[in-house]
Design an enzyme around this catalytic site. Structure first.
Site, mmCIF file in Angstrom:
data_model
loop_
_atom_site.group_PDB
_atom_site.id
_atom_site.type_symbol
_atom_site.label_atom_id
_atom_site.label_comp_id
_atom_site.label_asym_id
_atom_site.label_seq_id
_atom_site.Cartn_x
_atom_site.Cartn_y
_atom_site.Cartn_z
ATOM 1 C CE1 TYR B 93 69.710 41.145 43.557
ATOM 2 C CE2 TYR B 93 68.094 41.571 42.068
ATOM 3 C CZ TYR B 93 68.701 40.416 42.752
ATOM 4 O OH TYR B 93 68.219 38.896 42.970
ATOM 5 C CD GLU B 187 41.189 30.731 30.207
ATOM 6 O OE1 GLU B 187 39.935 31.152 29.884
ATOM 7 O OE2 GLU B 187 41.781 30.620 30.695
ATOM 8 C CG ASP B 239 39.173 26.689 29.592
ATOM 9 O OD1 ASP B 239 39.274 27.610 27.889
ATOM 10 O OD2 ASP B 239 39.655 26.716 29.754
#
Lengths: 357, 357
Positions: B93, B187, B239
């Site tokens: 911007y 994680e 995981d």
């Protein structure tokens, strides 16, 4: 936490009573469908209506759900007894097993145990956080506040460029010392970092919180507690588009899907500081807007009809977005210079008390 | 930051030299296509190859991009001069405008200025954070470490149930005092909260960091700095599935899309602590696994071919996932009791130094 324990105990005793008096054991669970969601203009919040349904043990359609409900209740009771906190997913794995002498599992998918937990929240009229179950985590806090949590004293005015990461459960946090006139809640992390670098909260005596998108339950509850217990005004800053405004409304009124806990997560006194579509012209941001997409416009049209957006000021902004087909991000203010937001935009609006309800 | 300033100055001088000597001004920009991404087993990281392309001012196809590049460079120079930090979106911007006497805008979309910024990072061989531009923010830290940041001394062992929210730019953070033997990177936030509640980092003398999914640049850089400057070993827990393992590999080696900054974001000494598919049988988690989906399996098959997953131990795990069609979340450990992860799983693996490379 004591109250939640008491409520769990009562639920257990009720089921036990049913069994001992030879009745079909049942639990009464309020309905969570849209038809049972009511907007209450007096308390400024979305709440559940009076409809409920009974869940029986001896009923082929109910037996499994009933068993699941008592399993989840027993698990929460265990958590409270041991003073342990955990997540919804951990609960699912902790409860997942095969019923003896059958091929049937207690729970197949996490959404089954999640849904039963929400039933339990509604039934007990309690928060999952009060049952020691953690939800999503997002959000940071910095500013003129000293808190105490798990024995640690945390000075949020000494967080460098970071912030205190708001945990999922904020029930036990104590507010030790506050030297602030208001709480500034910003949707986006980028604005948080700008305001923090400029030490905005120091100069204007504030507590600064970023919710990083849709506010997580921990952040919502923390904002509510600060507002209620410390009587501090809450000002919210989001993008000038339907999604930003909805984020504001969730902080203030609650959400449709969590209408049963609005009274414990919503902050009815919250006010909207910006950004509005009207701000675009007023602050000379015409070159930094974006075209509203069809999805933006459709969402604004839906919101026009929501009871909690019926105030003329909101109707005007929603209609401006739809008619002009524009929207603007908070970063658009950088088009006027990187410090425009800290030095002009926010101070002007706060000084003139220019809020939307 | 001085180095980045110096590099920007040199770039400016080079362009000026071209102009003054009557040459077509140009900037040499390394290619960031997959064909120019190389895995270097010696340094354990993904890096860019030697291919590059020249961007000219007087070339119809290059003129706009060249101008954009110098605009972004000038903007970064300004940031460094004023000591201001900002976000990519704010930069967009701040730079967006219409070229005088034309209908042409400097930038139409944020991804245009983002892409030019990455060009600049590669060209200058620097990090956007060193140009004072902030990236995504995620991640929290807690544990036996005292840091200094913007004049504040922050004791990360006194964060209650929360943590120190890691900011997007961690370049200037000083490590004042560390009394830890290793860094544990997890994680998921749920595991972080479990470990924090059990004060795992206190008992095992550690620094605990959650990256909350794919690690943001701030968290990656912080982990790298702790590893390099403090010579602390880094253990990663995710995981047991392709996505978790890939999160680990990004922390260690870097990512394909950010290959040009692996040397400043990657932590080649990081080790994988868990979870593996082999863990499922070993720790009796058979009832708490999930079926691997086709997407999981396809991803694992792709990863089998990555140079940086060629170690036999990883090939074995990837093949186990594909053959058995199973995966497991870290929360599966709760099937063995909520404290199994803190009291048995992690201590056992750390004590026996059972890591995957």
């Amino acid at each position: 936490m004591k109250v939640a324990k008491e409520k769990l105990k009562k639920l257990g005793e009720k089921v036990l009573d049913d069994i001992e008096s030879g009745k079909n054991p049942s639990i009464d669970i309020p309905l969570r469908t849209l038809s049972n969601v009511v907007y209450d203009p007096k308390t400024c919040s979305l709440t559940l209506g009076k409809k409920s349904a009974k869940r029986f043990l001896f009923n082929i359609a109910h037996a499994k759900k009933f068993t699941q409900t008592t399993m989840v209740a027993a698990f929460c009771n265990q958590l409270l007894k041991e003073g342990l906190h955990t997540s919804l997913r951990d609960m699912f794995y902790a409860l997942k097993r095969t019923f003896p002498n059958s091929d049937e599992n207690t729970f197949e998918e996490e959404n089954q145990s999640n849904s039963v937990l929400v039933d339990l929240e509604v039934t007990l009229n309690t928060l999952r956080e009060q049952l020691n179950l953690a939800a999503d985590v997002r959000g940071k806090m910095v500013g003129r506040i000293l808190i105490k949590d798990r024995g640690d004293t945390i000075n949020c005015s000494r967080m460098g460029s970071g912030g205190w990461g708001i945990p999922s459960v904020v029930e036990d946090i104590q507010f030790k010392k506050i030297d602030a006139n208001f709480i500034l809640v910003v949707e986006k992390n980028a604005l948080y970092e700008r305001l923090n670098e400029d030490k905005f909260w120091q100069k204007y005596k504030a507590i600064l919180i970023t919710v990083q998108g849709q506010a997580a339950r921990g952040a919502r509850r923390l904002i509510q507690r600060l507002s209620l217990e410390q009587k501090l005004p809450v000002y919210v800053v989001t993008d000038a588009n339907s999604w930003g405004w909805y984020i504001y409304s969730v902080i203030k009124y609650g959400s449709i899907s969590l209408a049963h806990v609005s009274d414990r997560l919503g902050t009815p006194t919250a006010k909207f500081l910006g950004m509005t579509i009207s701000d675009i012209e007023r602050f000379g941001l015409q070159n930094f807007t974006e075209r509203a997409t069809e999805v933006d416009i459709k969402r604004a049209q839906e919101m026009l009809k929501y009871e909690w957006f019926k105030h003329p000021a909101w109707q005007k902004e929603l209609k401006l977005l739809i008619q002009k087909k524009i929207k603007a991000e908070i970063e658009a203010l950088s088009g006027r210079g990187l410090r425009f937001v800290t030095e002009t935009y926010l101070p002007t609006k706060i000084e003139n008390q220019e809020f939307l309800p």
